[in-house]
Design an enzyme around this catalytic site. Structure first.
Site, PDB file in Angstrom:
ATOM      1  N   CYS A 162      -5.297  -2.250  12.598  1.00 25.08           N
ATOM      2  CA  CYS A 162      -6.671  -2.144  11.548  1.00 25.08           C
ATOM      3  C   CYS A 162      -7.456  -2.080  12.033  1.00 25.08           C
ATOM      4  O   CYS A 162      -8.784  -1.494  10.716  1.00 25.08           O
ATOM      5  CB  CYS A 162      -5.990  -2.887  10.955  1.00 25.08           C
ATOM      6  SG  CYS A 162      -6.129  -4.672  11.824  1.00 25.08           S
ATOM      7  N   SER A 175       0.832  -1.216   0.191  1.00 21.15           N
ATOM      8  CA  SER A 175      -0.246   0.011  -0.233  1.00 21.15           C
ATOM      9  C   SER A 175       1.061   1.579  -0.464  1.00 21.15           C
ATOM     10  O   SER A 175       1.943   0.861   0.807  1.00 21.15           O
ATOM     11  CB  SER A 175      -1.091  -0.286   1.247  1.00 21.15           C
ATOM     12  OG  SER A 175      -1.738   1.094   1.413  1.00 21.15           O
ATOM     13  N   ALA A 176       0.444   2.291  -1.363  1.00 14.66           N
ATOM     14  CA  ALA A 176       1.563   2.907  -0.928  1.00 14.66           C
ATOM     15  C   ALA A 176       1.491   4.538   0.161  1.00 14.66           C
ATOM     16  O   ALA A 176       2.218   4.651   0.296  1.00 14.66           O
ATOM     17  CB  ALA A 176       1.050   3.927  -2.750  1.00 14.66           C
ATOM     18  N   HIS A 177       0.668   4.586   0.681  1.00 17.14           N
ATOM     19  CA  HIS A 177       0.161   5.332   1.989  1.00 17.14           C
ATOM     20  C   HIS A 177       1.306   5.013   2.647  1.00 17.14           C
ATOM     21  O   HIS A 177       1.572   5.727   3.700  1.00 17.14           O
ATOM     22  CB  HIS A 177      -0.613   5.974   2.676  1.00 17.14           C
ATOM     23  CG  HIS A 177      -1.437   4.895   3.225  1.00 17.14           C
ATOM     24  ND1 HIS A 177      -2.551   4.234   2.262  1.00 17.14           N
ATOM     25  CD2 HIS A 177      -1.929   4.204   4.123  1.00 17.14           C
ATOM     26  CE1 HIS A 177      -2.736   3.049   3.193  1.00 17.14           C
ATOM     27  NE2 HIS A 177      -1.887   3.243   4.250  1.00 17.14           N
TER      28      HIS A 177
END
Length: 371
Positions: free
Chosen positions: A316, A190-192
């Site tokens: 999460c 995940s890029a963030h």
């Protein structure tokens, strides 16, 4: 409160300067539909292909083995579902560790074989081996390292144990921060988490791994992530990851030393505290500890008032205020837990200030409840 210190980089990193620069440029050039044949569409397609090539190289696959999704969660759900569907003749069971991200647990559902972990958060390899070799197993899932306590998982050994069963690795906590071990068949990220924009997930599927998307195929990402792609965000994610990997070794050494310092000072300065996770074989930037007789939400709020952003509860699902399923599976204290995670902009002075402020806050909260 005169200053803010962000110590929740494992949830999301501020955008990397390289990503910001790329995003501002790409907004003006990558807005068109990349499947169209006109000039604007071809330009967007070229930019998207460039982003895919950079991201694929970063995770060690070919561009045609990498799919772009709308998030890491979407990558997990699409990837696990597609691999399980492709192996429906074998079975439907997903073997996974008890400390996986909630997206893995939800996707596995009732057709799951959960494998326990030790007190450090590492999967019991013998039990994992036994579970994955039983009849009816479609896919095995094991994170590269735990997103909450930082403990690395034995990915290569798990892949060897899985044999012909595809191994799905959630590498969201590791990519951009740590080396992901080899042996996996499918990988999500995940890029963030590495300073890219939110809304970009990676799903890498190595050749030879069969997939069957759960929804009707379209021309977008082979049906694994239908819909109009965000080309500027994909380019920004690629720029951020490329820049972050160039910094990773130096940042890793720095973060590991500072987390070691926090670990020592928390254990020495606060009574009745449990520092969890592997002290050595771990991600460099994450630390979780639990304080007895302290409410985790109260401690996070008190730290926030002092200018520190940290997380508590399950990393999460923390908005639900449920106890961490990760800590519960490890058999450690689930009450009063705090996760500290360092980012590329964190300074040593900020880490030292956190260590200096924390004991007094814990003492005050305990005094308020008569402890």
């Amino acid at each position: 409160m005169s200053e803010r210190t962000y110590l929740d980089a494992a949830s999301a990193e501020p955008m990397h300067p390289a990503a910001r620069e790329m995003l501002l440029s790409a907004v003006d050039s990558g807005w068109a539909d990349p499947v169209r044949l006109h000039h604007e569409g071809r330009t967007a397609r070229l930019l998207l292909d460039n982003a895919r090539a950079v991201l694929a190289d970063a995770v060690g696959v070919r561009p045609d083995e990498l799919y772009l999704t709308t998030s890491g969660t979407a990558a997990i759900q699409a990837g696990l579902t597609a691999v399980r569907a492709a192996r429906s003749r074998v079975g439907a069971t997903i073997v996974h560790s008890a400390v996986e991200h909630s997206a893995v647990l939800h996707t596995a559902g009732e057709a799951a074989a959960e494998v326990g972990v030790d007190r450090l958060g590492r999967v019991e390899l013998a039990a994992f081996t036994d579970a994955v070799r039983r009849p009816g197993v479609a896919v095995a899932a094991l994170q590269s390292a735990n997103h909450e306590v930082g403990t690395r998982q034995p990915v290569e050994a798990a892949a060897a144990a899985a044999g012909d069963v595809p191994l799905f690795v959630d590498a969201s906590a590791s990519v951009g921060h740590d080396v992901v071990p080899a042996g996996w068949s499918v990988l999500a990220a995940s890029a963030h988490k590495w300073g890219g924009p939110a809304g970009v997930g990676l799903l890498a599927v190595k050749k030879g791994t069969r997939i069957a998307p759960a929804w009707p195929m379209d021309e977008r990402e082979d049906g694994l992530s239908p819909g109009f792609p965000n080309v500027p965000n994909a380019l920004a994610a690629a720029a951020a990851l490329q820049a972050r990997l160039a910094e990773a070794e130096e940042l890793g050494k720095q973060h590991r030393a500072w987390i070691d310092e926090v670990r020592r000072r928390v254990a020495a300065d606060i009574p009745d505290v449990e520092v969890v996770g592997d002290a050595d074989d771990r991600l460099p930037h994450i630390l979780t500890f639990s304080c007895l007789y302290v409410d985790g939400e109260a401690l996070v709020t008190a730290l926030d008032a002092e200018g520190f952003a940290v997380s508590s509860g399950s990393a999460c699902t923390s908005s639900t205020l449920r106890p961490s399923h990760v800590l519960a599976a490890m058999g450690v204290l689930t009450h009063g837990n705090v996760r500290v995670s360092l980012g590329r902009d964190t300074t040593h002075d900020e880490v030292q200030r956190f260590c200096a402020v924390l004991p007094g806050l814990v003492q005050r909260i305990r005094a308020e409840v008569g402890m």
